[in-house]
Design a protein around this motif. Structure first.
Motif, PDB file in Angstrom:
ATOM      1  N   SER A  41       4.264 -16.487  80.265  1.00 27.86           N
ATOM      2  CA  SER A  41       3.121 -16.570  79.734  1.00 27.86           C
ATOM      3  C   SER A  41       3.893 -14.708  78.742  1.00 27.86           C
ATOM      4  CB  SER A  41       2.539 -16.560  80.244  1.00 27.86           C
ATOM      5  OG  SER A  41       2.048 -17.646  81.165  1.00 27.86           O
ATOM      6  N   CYS A  42       3.255 -15.257  77.676  1.00 26.14           N
ATOM      7  CA  CYS A  42       2.806 -13.714  76.756  1.00 26.14           C
ATOM      8  C   CYS A  42       1.360 -13.738  75.712  1.00 26.14           C
ATOM      9  CB  CYS A  42       3.927 -14.370  75.764  1.00 26.14           C
ATOM     10  SG  CYS A  42       3.592 -12.612  73.874  1.00 26.14           S
ATOM     11  N   VAL A  43       0.778 -12.877  76.468  1.00 27.23           N
ATOM     12  CA  VAL A  43      -0.703 -12.487  76.394  1.00 27.23           C
ATOM     13  C   VAL A  43      -0.916 -12.022  74.484  1.00 27.23           C
ATOM     14  CG1 VAL A  43      -2.859 -12.106  76.850  1.00 27.23           C
ATOM     15  CG2 VAL A  43      -1.774 -12.861  78.372  1.00 27.23           C
ATOM     16  N   ARG A  77       1.644 -22.525  72.712  1.00 28.26           N
ATOM     17  CA  ARG A  77       0.135 -21.816  72.390  1.00 28.26           C
ATOM     18  C   ARG A  77      -1.310 -22.365  73.164  1.00 28.26           C
ATOM     19  NH1 ARG A  77       1.956 -19.802  67.197  1.00 28.26           N
ATOM     20  NH2 ARG A  77       0.060 -18.579  67.697  1.00 28.26           N
ATOM     21  N   LYS A  94      -6.465 -18.868  74.606  1.00 29.71           N
ATOM     22  CA  LYS A  94      -6.154 -18.523  74.988  1.00 29.71           C
ATOM     23  C   LYS A  94      -5.320 -17.469  75.202  1.00 29.71           C
ATOM     24  CE  LYS A  94      -6.213 -21.026  80.399  1.00 29.71           C
ATOM     25  NZ  LYS A  94      -5.634 -21.431  80.855  1.00 29.71           N
ATOM     26  N   THR A 106      -2.683 -17.305  74.304  1.00 31.70           N
ATOM     27  CA  THR A 106      -1.192 -16.744  74.693  1.00 31.70           C
ATOM     28  C   THR A 106      -0.473 -17.388  74.295  1.00 31.70           C
ATOM     29  OG1 THR A 106      -2.292 -16.755  76.999  1.00 31.70           O
ATOM     30  CG2 THR A 106      -0.410 -17.540  77.236  1.00 31.70           C
ATOM     31  N   TYR A 157       3.624 -19.657  75.831  1.00 36.22           N
ATOM     32  CA  TYR A 157       4.105 -19.860  76.737  1.00 36.22           C
ATOM     33  C   TYR A 157       5.764 -20.445  76.401  1.00 36.22           C
ATOM     34  CZ  TYR A 157      -0.748 -20.362  78.595  1.00 36.22           C
ATOM     35  OH  TYR A 157      -2.030 -20.566  78.841  1.00 36.22           O
TER      36      TYR A 157
END
Length: 124
Positions: free
Chosen positions: A21-23, A72, A76, A78, A80
């Protein structure tokens, strides 16, 4: 200021799966194309996959096509990276990156924002 924070890395056996995950902080996430890159020890940072601003267009390196999926979630903020059928050669530090345009890119130098990376280790 846009910040990217990756998570989800770890140790997995060959054939297993992980989801990274990349927030992304900042209100510009929805207008940015996002990418994933990876860097193995002693090697250059390589392209893995990318997704356009609305998720309709993706592109993948040949080495991961059919095994990895980028997605994506705008609610959020985010992006993925779902990784299936992992192989020992997938072992690397994985980086999330963003570029202030709708259009995808495979080129590292076209990405403006970078996360700190998350380690993925695949054992044989």
């Amino acid at each position: 200021q846009v910040q990217l924070v990756e998570s989800g890395g770890g140790l997995v056996q060959a054939g297993g799966s992980l989801r990274l995950s990349c927030v992304v902080s900042g209100r510009t996430f929805s207008t940015h194309a996002m990418g994933w890159f990876r860097q193995a020890p002693g090697k250059e940072r390589d392209f893995v996959g990318t997704i356009n601003w609305n998720g309709a267009i993706t592109d993948y390196a040949d080495s991961v096509k059919g095994r990895f999926t980028v997605s994506r979630d705008h609610a959020k903020n985010t992006v993925y990276l779902q990784m299936n059928s992992l192989k020992p050669e997938d072992t690397a530090v994985y980086y999330c990156a963003g570029r202030p345009t709708h259009i995808i890119s495979r080129f590292l130098h076209e990405y403006y924002y970078w996360g700190q990376g998350t380690q993925v280790t695949v054992s044989s």
